[in-house]
Scaffold this active site. Sequence first.
Site, short mmCIF file in Angstrom:
data_model
loop_
_atom_site.label_atom_id
_atom_site.label_comp_id
_atom_site.label_asym_id
_atom_site.label_seq_id
_atom_site.Cartn_x
_atom_site.Cartn_y
_atom_site.Cartn_z
N LYS A 55 -93.19 12.01 69.47
CA LYS A 55 -93.44 12.84 67.97
C LYS A 55 -92.41 13.85 67.91
CE LYS A 55 -96.97 12.46 65.18
NZ LYS A 55 -97.72 11.36 64.71
N GLY A 114 -106.17 9.68 53.93
CA GLY A 114 -107.55 9.74 53.31
C GLY A 114 -107.87 9.15 51.79
P1 NAD Z 1 -100.95 14.16 54.27
O1 NAD Z 1 -100.14 15.48 54.59
O2 NAD Z 1 -100.47 12.96 53.26
O3 NAD Z 1 -102.44 14.76 54.11
C1 NAD Z 1 -103.13 15.65 54.79
C2 NAD Z 1 -104.52 15.92 53.81
O4 NAD Z 1 -105.23 16.95 54.66
C3 NAD Z 1 -104.27 16.61 52.83
O5 NAD Z 1 -105.11 16.32 51.50
C4 NAD Z 1 -104.42 18.13 52.91
O6 NAD Z 1 -104.77 18.88 51.97
C5 NAD Z 1 -105.73 18.04 53.91
N1 NAD Z 1 -105.80 19.04 54.64
C6 NAD Z 1 -105.03 19.75 55.39
N2 NAD Z 1 -105.48 20.86 55.97
C7 NAD Z 1 -106.81 20.70 55.93
C8 NAD Z 1 -108.05 21.39 56.23
N3 NAD Z 1 -107.76 22.44 57.01
N4 NAD Z 1 -109.21 20.85 55.71
C9 NAD Z 1 -109.34 19.84 54.95
N5 NAD Z 1 -108.33 19.18 54.52
C10 NAD Z 1 -107.08 19.70 55.07
O7 NAD Z 1 -100.95 13.59 55.84
P2 NAD Z 1 -101.67 12.14 56.42
O8 NAD Z 1 -100.22 11.45 56.44
O9 NAD Z 1 -102.65 11.66 55.34
O10 NAD Z 1 -102.25 12.47 57.75
C11 NAD Z 1 -103.52 12.79 57.72
C12 NAD Z 1 -104.00 12.55 59.25
O11 NAD Z 1 -103.91 11.25 59.78
C13 NAD Z 1 -103.26 13.51 60.39
O12 NAD Z 1 -103.84 13.75 61.42
C14 NAD Z 1 -102.07 12.43 60.75
O13 NAD Z 1 -101.74 12.66 62.10
C15 NAD Z 1 -103.08 11.40 60.76
N6 NAD Z 1 -102.15 9.86 60.94
C16 NAD Z 1 -101.38 9.91 59.69
C17 NAD Z 1 -100.82 8.53 59.89
C18 NAD Z 1 -99.80 7.92 58.69
O14 NAD Z 1 -99.40 6.95 58.74
N7 NAD Z 1 -99.51 9.07 57.70
C19 NAD Z 1 -100.67 7.57 60.89
C20 NAD Z 1 -101.52 7.95 61.83
C21 NAD Z 1 -102.27 9.23 61.83
#
Ligand code: NAD
Length: 416
Positions: free
Chosen positions: A106, A223
């Site tokens: 990471k 999400g």
């Molecule tokens: P992103 O930056 O696109 O979205 C993150 C979302 O979370 C945004 O809507 C943001 O406003 C919201 N957020 C941030 N802090 C917050 C809080 N305190 N309370 C509520 N909402 C909050 O990121 P993403 O790529 O969608 O990743 C989201 C999660 O999924 C992370 O934990 C990431 O590690 C995990 N993840 C992502 C991927 C990927 O392919 N993008 C893969 C595996 C896991």
Amino acid sequence: MTENLNPFAIAQAQLDEAAKVLQLDPDMHAFLRRPMREFHFSIPVRMDDGSTKTFQGFRVQYNDARGPAKGGIRFHPDETIDTVRALAAWMTWKTAVADIPLGGAKGGIICDPRKLSQGELERLSRGYMRNIARYVGLTQDVPAPDVNTNPQIMAWMLDEYEVLMGHREPGVITGKPLELGGSAGRGPATALGGMFTIREAAKLRGIDLSKATAAIQGFGNVGSFAHKLITEMFGTKVVAVSDEFGGIYNKNGLDYNVVLEHLNSTGKVIDCPGTEPISNKDLLELEVDILIPAAIENQLTSQNADNIKCQIVAELANGPTTPEADDVLNSKGIYIIPDFLCNGGGVTVSYFEMVQNGYQYYWDEEMVNQRLDHKMTSAFHAVDKMAKAKKVDTRVAAYLVAVNRVAEAVRLRGWV
Ligand code: NAD
């Protein structure tokens, strides 16, 4: 005792628990508790106003016994080395549980990308790659997007790498734009992979998803696709979604396209027409069938676990549940689809992207999704079977499957 919210301490505690059940050799356990390699560096960036700002960057290669290390890069103001270590550990278990021939890594930069211009963001991204270029590559370590990074950032990093190395090597980074060798289906892959696990968990629990309700915390890449897909694939009613600014609720269901349009025009989900506001805290405690944390770590803790009322927690976020909360949720009979199983779809399609780059021959989205379904469904049932066989909860079971595989590769290599 106060709850330890340090993500790396949590990742280690989860491994310790699995090691106990596995009766893992203590030397192997000690080796697997720490990253194999980490890089810390300063990235000086020329800002638009002529000043130079120095950013702190990290890359952690946690374990590469099963293959080249693999893991995303986050840009976040609250990034810490321990968050990166934890995420790198989880990547190691994630690639192992999905049974893809990769290790775990990471990366991250402490920065607030919202405060950077496009030019500054590009120079920062290229600066990050200049620092790690010697240590990454198709056979060493393959980065990808994560929180606050996207295909454009991957494209700048790819270009920087190829300029430095003097040849084309599209497989050095995944989550690229399609035009530069990205895979069909990579955008929704994490959420789609999660949907396959939700489908299987719902079958086990006898939940009819077409009559079920869901709440989703986080409306970013993961999400928002989760909202779209759970509605389209299963007809599940999403009653609440949120982002860092707050949440929205409608007991009759939220229309994905309306929420997305509102988000695109205002930058937030709150105040979306036809909805009432709900706090992130209250969203998690809603009485829904499926709760999907898709934002950040430590959202289900000892503080709120007692109030969680769903039947299935599908952890699309990494590390949303603390060990204390895990105990409470398990004792309430809630089915947890643990993070590194539930959100393994992203890295699985990243792996497909590497395979396609290797052959320079590309699959259509249908083929990608079919293969993803097969991988996720197999991983889900391997974990569920382990949970039943060893009479452990699903998170411990996921660790047992993953740690066994990584430990075996370490042993075969003669490292421990
Ligand atoms: P992103 O930056 O696109 O979205 C993150 C979302 O979370 C945004 O809507 C943001 O406003 C919201 N957020 C941030 N802090 C917050 C809080 N305190 N309370 C509520 N909402 C909050 O990121 P993403 O790529 O969608 O990743 C989201 C999660 O999924 C992370 O934990 C990431 O590690 C995990 N993840 C992502 C991927 C990927 O392919 N993008 C893969 C595996 C896991």
